[in-house]
Design an enzyme around this catalytic site. Structure first.
Site: not given
Ligand code: ACO
Length: 335
Positions: A120, A290, A260
């Protein structure tokens, strides 16, 4: 204002972008995996994203974005001396490069070219690379394309990943800028200790795809969302501060911030860190999710088309991604 003296600065002279037609809404995901529109919107800021169809590859989106950038720059394909394509989702896994496919299709007969992989952060790495070639006098016209089609590399049953990504491409023509405009400074970063946090384990030389492992989920993106989130929240503000410092500038000098587009909460945290008003940030995550390396030039192109980018504005862009990588670029908009 103290900006570093430089004989030649690289500037953007034409910009374009492309996204696939197919819109995938949160409601559509809610029918496929255990998620909801409310969860996706509130945790990420995403409402919908665009996916390529089975026949469309990265070079197809890149071609459209590049054509638009060339037209806006008034540059004929034959004038392009170098093509840099930032992508982690090339048409072919080994070779030829996406740059080679693009060169032939656009008719950039005089151009050299290569692909560059920084996930990214790919746009920021490619922008700085292109700027170096222009600022050292080697080339006068470079075509930069950032394109990714991560919808094809994710497990469509993994709710932790599948709701986040979309496909897209952004392109720009870069040339020596008029005095007072163009590239001011960039910073690049890499933290290989975080390589496991965002990884596609199979399909490379470590674990080539075989009849035995082809059904494994390891051919898709595996992500430690929490850990990437923590990293992103700190690096966006820090890298932007670093690039400003390099140019002798301060956060309050920024006119347009282009983060980003990975998660609205990460963008909000960066704005808070930099003490920037929310209206200084370009945000289109709600429409595209994203789009990896494409997200920054896609947002820039949209802002350009909406008339938000005015000549002389100070633009700070900052990306982060798998690697873990990051890149920040600072430039004065000049067209
Ligand atoms: N729908 C419903 N629930 C979900 C979903 C979904 N789509 N995805 C995850 N959950 C659940 C999880 O399983 C978890 O459940 P649990 O508590 O029973 O285990 C709960 O939601 C909370 O999960 P968290 O990981 O705490 O959720 P968070 O608020 O951190 O959000 C997210 C998750 C959106 C992925 C966040 O961590 C994030 O944006 N991280 C950065 C990701 C990113 O930017 N990646 C790309 C980088 S760029 C590249 O190079 C490709």
């Amino acid at each position: 204002m103290t900006e570093p003296p430089k004989k030649v600065r690289a500037g953007i002279t034409g910009i374009g972008s492309a996204v696939p037609d197919r819109v995938v809404t949160n409601a559509e995901w809610a029918g496929l995996v255990d998620t909801s529109d409310e969860w996706i919107r509130s945790r990420t800021g995403i409402s919908e994203r665009r996916f390529c169809d089975a026949q469309t590859a990265a070079s197809d989106l890149a071609f459209l974005a590049a054509q638009r950038a060339l037209a806006r720059a008034g540059t004929a394909p034959q004038e392009i001396e170098l093509i840099i394509v930032a992508t982690t989702t090339p048409d072919y896994p080994v070779f030829p490069s996406t740059a080679a496919l693009l060169q032939e299709r656009l008719g950039c007969a005089q151009a050299g070219g290569f692909d560059l992989s920084a996930a990214c952060s790919g746009f920021g790495y490619a922008f700085y690379t292109a700027a170096q070639f222009i600022e050292n006098g080697e080339f006068k016209k470079i075509l930069l394309v950032a394109v990714d089609t991560l919808s094809k590399n994710m497990d469509h049953t993994d709710r932790n990943v599948c709701v986040l990504f979309g496909d897209g491409a952004g392109a720009m023509v870069m040339e020596p800028a008029a005095a007072g405009y163009g590239h001011l400074a960039s910073v690049l970063g890499l933290r290989g200790s975080g390589a496991e946090e965002l990884i596609v384990r199979h399909g490379g030389s470590r674990a080539p795809l075989t009849p035995e492992n082809i059904a494994s989920k390891d051919r898709y993106i595996s992500m430690n969302g929490k850990s990437v989130f923590k990293f992103a929240v700190s690096i966006m503000g820090e890298a932007t501060e670093q690039v400003l410092k390099k140019a002798g500038l301060k956060p309050e000098d920024i006119d347009i911030f282009v983060p980003h587009q990975a998660n609205i909460r990460i963008i909000d945290a960066a704005l808070k860190h930099l003490k920037l008003a929310p209206d200084k940030a370009l945000v289109n995550i709600q429409k595209y999710g994203n789009t990896s390396s494409a997200s920054i030039p896609l947002a820039l192109d949209e802002a350009y088309q909406a008339g938000k980018l005015k000549k002389g504005m100070l633009v700070a862009a900052c990306g982060f991604g798998a690697g873990l990588t990051w890149a920040a670029n600072l430039f004065r908009w000049g067209y």
